[in-house]
Motif scaffolding. Structure first.
Motif, PDB file in Angstrom:
ATOM      1  N   LEU A   1       0.823  -1.257   0.144  1.00 40.85           N
ATOM      2  CA  LEU A   1      -0.040  -0.174   0.028  1.00 40.85           C
ATOM      3  C   LEU A   1       1.040   1.237   0.059  1.00 40.85           C
ATOM      4  O   LEU A   1       1.782   1.187   0.758  1.00 40.85           O
ATOM      5  CB  LEU A   1      -0.978   0.112   1.399  1.00 40.85           C
ATOM      6  N   GLN A   2       0.628   2.136  -0.771  1.00 43.97           N
ATOM      7  CA  GLN A   2       1.405   3.328  -1.090  1.00 43.97           C
ATOM      8  C   GLN A   2       0.418   4.465  -1.179  1.00 43.97           C
ATOM      9  O   GLN A   2      -0.527   4.494  -1.816  1.00 43.97           O
ATOM     10  CB  GLN A   2       2.235   3.136  -2.378  1.00 43.97           C
ATOM     11  N   LEU A   3       0.904   5.526  -0.200  1.00 38.67           N
ATOM     12  CA  LEU A   3       0.218   6.755  -0.300  1.00 38.67           C
ATOM     13  C   LEU A   3       0.836   7.858  -1.253  1.00 38.67           C
ATOM     14  O   LEU A   3       2.236   8.057  -1.477  1.00 38.67           O
ATOM     15  CB  LEU A   3      -0.092   7.754   0.823  1.00 38.67           C
ATOM     16  N   LYS A   4       0.113   8.304  -2.643  1.00 40.34           N
ATOM     17  CA  LYS A   4       0.769   9.265  -3.487  1.00 40.34           C
ATOM     18  C   LYS A   4       0.181  10.662  -3.020  1.00 40.34           C
ATOM     19  O   LYS A   4      -0.978  10.838  -2.787  1.00 40.34           O
ATOM     20  CB  LYS A   4       0.335   8.920  -4.729  1.00 40.34           C
ATOM     21  N   GLY A   5       1.150  11.579  -2.658  1.00 40.75           N
ATOM     22  CA  GLY A   5       0.517  13.055  -2.121  1.00 40.75           C
ATOM     23  C   GLY A   5       0.762  13.177  -0.796  1.00 40.75           C
ATOM     24  O   GLY A   5      -0.035  14.081  -0.472  1.00 40.75           O
ATOM     25  N   ALA A   6       1.551  12.287  -0.266  1.00 37.13           N
ATOM     26  CA  ALA A   6       1.431  12.349   1.305  1.00 37.13           C
ATOM     27  C   ALA A   6       2.535  13.354   1.905  1.00 37.13           C
ATOM     28  O   ALA A   6       2.787  13.416   3.158  1.00 37.13           O
ATOM     29  CB  ALA A   6       1.677  10.978   1.974  1.00 37.13           C
ATOM     30  N   GLY A   7       3.104  14.107   1.075  1.00 34.83           N
ATOM     31  CA  GLY A   7       3.942  15.189   1.634  1.00 34.83           C
ATOM     32  C   GLY A   7       5.348  14.922   1.194  1.00 34.83           C
ATOM     33  O   GLY A   7       5.846  14.143   0.754  1.00 34.83           O
ATOM     34  N   LEU A   8       6.147  15.592   1.832  1.00 30.31           N
ATOM     35  CA  LEU A   8       7.553  16.045   1.455  1.00 30.31           C
ATOM     36  C   LEU A   8       8.489  14.724   2.051  1.00 30.31           C
ATOM     37  O   LEU A   8       8.056  14.392   3.014  1.00 30.31           O
ATOM     38  CB  LEU A   8       8.292  17.222   2.160  1.00 30.31           C
ATOM     39  N   THR A   9       9.301  14.244   1.303  1.00 27.12           N
ATOM     40  CA  THR A   9      10.389  13.319   1.655  1.00 27.12           C
ATOM     41  C   THR A   9      11.703  13.784   1.160  1.00 27.12           C
ATOM     42  O   THR A   9      11.839  14.849   0.897  1.00 27.12           O
ATOM     43  CB  THR A   9      10.038  12.154   0.986  1.00 27.12           C
ATOM     44  N   PRO A  10      12.675  13.065   1.481  1.00 33.83           N
ATOM     45  CA  PRO A  10      14.070  13.442   1.219  1.00 33.83           C
ATOM     46  C   PRO A  10      14.165  13.355  -0.174  1.00 33.83           C
ATOM     47  O   PRO A  10      15.452  13.967  -0.483  1.00 33.83           O
ATOM     48  CB  PRO A  10      15.149  12.375   2.092  1.00 33.83           C
ATOM     49  N   TYR A  11      13.340  12.893  -0.834  1.00 35.33           N
ATOM     50  CA  TYR A  11      13.559  12.751  -2.414  1.00 35.33           C
ATOM     51  C   TYR A  11      12.695  13.628  -3.118  1.00 35.33           C
ATOM     52  O   TYR A  11      12.670  13.682  -4.562  1.00 35.33           O
ATOM     53  CB  TYR A  11      13.468  11.238  -2.840  1.00 35.33           C
ATOM     54  N   SER A  12      12.157  14.627  -2.541  1.00 37.79           N
ATOM     55  CA  SER A  12      11.044  15.551  -3.180  1.00 37.79           C
ATOM     56  C   SER A  12      11.721  16.454  -4.119  1.00 37.79           C
ATOM     57  O   SER A  12      11.228  17.172  -4.983  1.00 37.79           O
ATOM     58  CB  SER A  12      10.266  16.294  -2.205  1.00 37.79           C
ATOM     59  N   ARG A  13      12.986  16.632  -4.115  1.00 37.08           N
ATOM     60  CA  ARG A  13      13.837  17.620  -4.810  1.00 37.08           C
ATOM     61  C   ARG A  13      13.059  18.990  -4.704  1.00 37.08           C
ATOM     62  O   ARG A  13      13.018  19.541  -3.724  1.00 37.08           O
ATOM     63  CB  ARG A  13      13.901  17.297  -6.287  1.00 37.08           C
ATOM     64  N   MET A  14      12.655  19.453  -6.042  1.00 40.74           N
ATOM     65  CA  MET A  14      12.279  20.777  -5.918  1.00 40.74           C
ATOM     66  C   MET A  14      10.329  20.995  -5.751  1.00 40.74           C
ATOM     67  O   MET A  14      10.041  21.927  -5.776  1.00 40.74           O
ATOM     68  CB  MET A  14      12.527  21.561  -7.177  1.00 40.74           C
ATOM     69  N   GLY A  15      10.198  19.700  -5.531  1.00 44.29           N
ATOM     70  CA  GLY A  15       8.565  19.551  -5.421  1.00 44.29           C
ATOM     71  C   GLY A  15       8.085  19.680  -3.909  1.00 44.29           C
ATOM     72  O   GLY A  15       8.934  19.873  -3.044  1.00 44.29           O
ATOM     73  N   ASP A  16       6.708  19.646  -3.907  1.00 39.03           N
ATOM     74  CA  ASP A  16       6.219  20.139  -2.505  1.00 39.03           C
ATOM     75  C   ASP A  16       5.721  18.651  -1.665  1.00 39.03           C
ATOM     76  O   ASP A  16       5.053  18.706  -0.875  1.00 39.03           O
ATOM     77  CB  ASP A  16       5.170  21.071  -2.647  1.00 39.03           C
ATOM     78  N   GLY A  17       5.874  17.514  -2.719  1.00 38.39           N
ATOM     79  CA  GLY A  17       5.226  16.446  -1.905  1.00 38.39           C
ATOM     80  C   GLY A  17       4.009  16.034  -2.206  1.00 38.39           C
ATOM     81  O   GLY A  17       3.401  15.170  -1.654  1.00 38.39           O
ATOM     82  N   ARG A  18       3.127  17.084  -2.921  1.00 38.50           N
ATOM     83  CA  ARG A  18       1.694  16.913  -2.856  1.00 38.50           C
ATOM     84  C   ARG A  18       1.082  16.352  -4.299  1.00 38.50           C
ATOM     85  O   ARG A  18       2.032  16.330  -5.247  1.00 38.50           O
ATOM     86  CB  ARG A  18       1.224  18.339  -2.370  1.00 38.50           C
ATOM     87  N   ALA A  19      -0.065  15.991  -4.199  1.00 41.33           N
ATOM     88  CA  ALA A  19      -0.667  15.743  -5.285  1.00 41.33           C
ATOM     89  C   ALA A  19      -2.082  16.549  -5.418  1.00 41.33           C
ATOM     90  O   ALA A  19      -2.612  17.065  -4.264  1.00 41.33           O
ATOM     91  CB  ALA A  19      -1.135  14.300  -5.580  1.00 41.33           C
ATOM     92  N   VAL A  20      -2.616  16.802  -6.461  1.00 39.83           N
ATOM     93  CA  VAL A  20      -3.699  17.606  -6.474  1.00 39.83           C
ATOM     94  C   VAL A  20      -5.086  16.858  -7.013  1.00 39.83           C
ATOM     95  O   VAL A  20      -4.679  15.607  -7.547  1.00 39.83           O
ATOM     96  CB  VAL A  20      -3.584  18.752  -7.369  1.00 39.83           C
ATOM     97  N   LEU A  21      -5.933  17.249  -6.618  1.00 37.92           N
ATOM     98  CA  LEU A  21      -7.378  16.376  -6.947  1.00 37.92           C
ATOM     99  C   LEU A  21      -7.703  15.838  -8.330  1.00 37.92           C
ATOM    100  O   LEU A  21      -7.922  14.975  -8.495  1.00 37.92           O
ATOM    101  CB  LEU A  21      -8.399  17.397  -6.579  1.00 37.92           C
ATOM    102  N   ARG A  22      -7.246  17.066  -9.366  1.00 42.57           N
ATOM    103  CA  ARG A  22      -7.561  16.649 -10.661  1.00 42.57           C
ATOM    104  C   ARG A  22      -6.676  15.442 -11.208  1.00 42.57           C
ATOM    105  O   ARG A  22      -7.148  14.459 -11.685  1.00 42.57           O
ATOM    106  CB  ARG A  22      -7.295  17.824 -11.564  1.00 42.57           C
ATOM    107  N   SER A  23      -5.319  15.324 -10.699  1.00 47.22           N
ATOM    108  CA  SER A  23      -4.681  14.305 -11.184  1.00 47.22           C
ATOM    109  C   SER A  23      -4.863  12.853 -10.340  1.00 47.22           C
ATOM    110  O   SER A  23      -4.676  11.969 -10.786  1.00 47.22           O
ATOM    111  CB  SER A  23      -3.215  14.805 -11.202  1.00 47.22           C
ATOM    112  N   SER A  24      -5.156  13.100  -9.069  1.00 45.04           N
ATOM    113  CA  SER A  24      -5.494  11.901  -8.515  1.00 45.04           C
ATOM    114  C   SER A  24      -6.733  11.302  -8.986  1.00 45.04           C
ATOM    115  O   SER A  24      -6.956  10.062  -8.882  1.00 45.04           O
ATOM    116  CB  SER A  24      -5.728  12.466  -7.040  1.00 45.04           C
ATOM    117  N   ILE A  25      -7.690  12.103  -9.229  1.00 47.37           N
ATOM    118  CA  ILE A  25      -8.949  11.467 -10.086  1.00 47.37           C
ATOM    119  C   ILE A  25      -8.551  10.773 -11.367  1.00 47.37           C
ATOM    120  O   ILE A  25      -9.081   9.766 -11.354  1.00 47.37           O
ATOM    121  CB  ILE A  25     -10.132  12.575 -10.347  1.00 47.37           C
TER     122      ILE A  25
END
Length: 494
Positions: A115-139
């Motif tokens: 089981l894996q959560l996508k969009g669950a926040g920053l990790t050490p591998y997020s680079r320039m990202g925010d670790g989040r996913a948005v509603l549209r892409s998640s749908i």
């Protein structure tokens, strides 16, 4: 957020990937979301896990908060894994789970599932990202994961989406969501590339042995288990790409870090299903060079397998030149399996049971006919099932009627050559040619409704997509895309 709520599940956690050691991941808790709510759930995926129908509403499970990253189940070991990879053909170096978190591995009636959560926040591998996913892409990911499974195409699954009013900046301010993904393993080509390119050869061997023991035990009896593994992955990848091509699916970002070692469709981002048949179609608005165009997907998969073979070189205890030759030879599995698998699928799409000389030319000319007029890929194959009883609806899809008529005469002769019975052929064809695929405009309708607070269209569309070979109750689900759909663009921004 993140206050532990330790409750046991009725199934045991195995967490075998966590046993590989700290070189492979960073253990950390999810960031969580304020005031989460359910957006969607997949009963079929819950059934895969062996969970009860009321799993999402059981107060003792507290699933809403666990799958939003706000709580934990007893036995979970959340972690983000490290990997590397080639992105758009260029070595990108270290990557990793930048916004994904592996909760752990469950022992289920259908075998171990992670089981894996996508969009669950920053990790050490997020680079320039925010670790989040948005509603549209998640749908989009949720619906397509379950749609692909219903089509019989190997894929990661999607158990649920949770949402929140938490703002996330993309091109505009959007709201956050978390998808719960399910698969026997999320190990990618990029995991092997990471340890090879960083000269961590002991870790590379540990990873390879782990994967073989857990997911490819048949390779243990081979003369060389690592060569056998590459051959197996090549064959599985070939079958996967053949399935994509046959249904008109475009992945959009076939980077090596998005290639599953199990031959699963993984990482749904800017994907798309073909409407009008265009072999050069590029579904990712960010793919300016068209590297991942529909017609290029088979060769890109082979390129990615070469990158995997290169990463596996240190596993062979022999001179590099000899090792390289053995691994490249293992890739012959792709070259033999892919064309055979694709031909079998395309022959079935045309309702052909026997394999006869001339089939390749007949199928090639059918695809050329579709491409010449940009005829709708899904509708054309569906109408082809009724060719014997009602050829006119199919004929109407082609501007060049003379060219269609000439091909149709050849097709009639080919059907007669195996004494095909129209009614029986139509039934067969409707089990392999879907009436409904997740076209962009269907997903967009569900997204717009959800952004307005109505999640009912996601649930309705999910039910339709889980029976893709049946005629839907709403004819519009299987109809041509509306004019406004031509302006939809999908990019890597999610």
């Amino acid at each position: 957020m993140n206050a532990p709520d330790l409750r046991p599940l009725p199934t045991a956690w195995l967490n075998r990937f966590a046993g590989l050691g700290a070189d492979f991941y960073t253990e950390l808790a999810a960031s969580g979301m304020p005031a989460p709510h359910w957006v969607a759930q997949s009963p079929a995926c819950a059934e895969l896990l062996g969970w009860p129908a009321d799993w999402a509403s059981r107060p003792d499970w507290n699933a809403l908060h666990v799958l939003s990253g706000n709580a934990s189940w007893l036995g979970m070991r959340p972690l983000a894994s490290v990997y590397s990879g080639h992105q758009f053909g260029v070595w990108a170096g270290q990557l990793g789970d930048g916004r994904a978190l592996l909760l752990g591995e469950l022992d289920t009636p259908n075998g171990p599932q992670e089981l894996q959560l996508k969009g669950a926040g920053l990790t050490p591998y997020s680079r320039m990202g925010d670790g989040r996913a948005v509603l549209r892409s998640s749908i989009r990911e949720f619906l397509c994961s379950e749609a692909m499974a219903a089509l019989g195409i190997p894929t990661t699954r999607a158990l649920a989406i949770t949402g929140s009013a938490l703002p996330v900046r993309r091109e505009t301010i959007e709201t956050a969501a978390v998808v719960t993904r399910v698969a026997p393993s999320f190990i990618r080509f990029g995991h092997f590339e990471h340890f090879a390119h960083s000269d961590q050869h002991a870790a590379l061997r540990r990873l390879a042995d782990f994967f073989i023991e857990q997911h490819a035990p048949d390779c243990l009896e081979a003369e060389n288990r690592y060569v056998a593994l590459l051959e197996k992955v090549a064959a599985q990848t070939a079958e996967l790409i053949a399935a994509w091509q046959a249904v008109g699916f475009c992945h959009g970002v076939m980077n090596t870090d998005n290639m599953s070692m199990l031959g699963l469709t993984i990482d749904y981002g800017p994907f798309g299903f073909l409407d009008g048949f265009d072999p050069g179609h590029v579904c990712n608005h960010s793919d300016h060079q068209g590297r991942y165009a529909y017609a290029r997907q088979p060769n890109i998969a082979f390129w990615n397998l070469h990158a995997l073979a290169q990463a596996m070189l240190p596993l062979l205890d022999e001179p590099p030149e000899a090792a390289g030759e053995r691994l490249i030879a293992a890739l012959d599995a792709y070259k033999s399996v892919f064309p055979a698998a694709l031909m079998a699928r395309l022959r079935a799409k045309l309702g052909l049971v026997q394999a006869l000389d001339g089939d390749q030319a007949l199928i090639d000319d059918w695809l050329k006919l579709l491409a010449a007029g940009r005829s709708d890929f899904t509708i054309a194959h569906r109408r082809l099932a009724e060719f014997g009883a009602a050829p006119e609806p199919l004929r109407d899809l082609f501007l060049d009627r003379a060219a269609f008529d000439a091909w149709a005469e050849r097709y009639r002769a080919r059907l007669a050559a195996e004494a095909s019975v129209d009614a029986e052929r139509a039934l067969r064809m409707k089990t392999v040619n879907p009436a409904v695929v997740l076209r962009n405009h269907l997903a967009e309708g569900a997204i717009r409704a959800a952004q307005g607070g109505d999640f009912g269209e996601i649930a309705r569309l999910l039910k339709v997509l889980q029976r893709p070979f049946d005629e839907p109750e709403l004819a519009s689900d299987a109809d041509f895309p509306p004019d406004w759909a031509q302006t939809l663009e999908v990019s890597c921004s999610s």
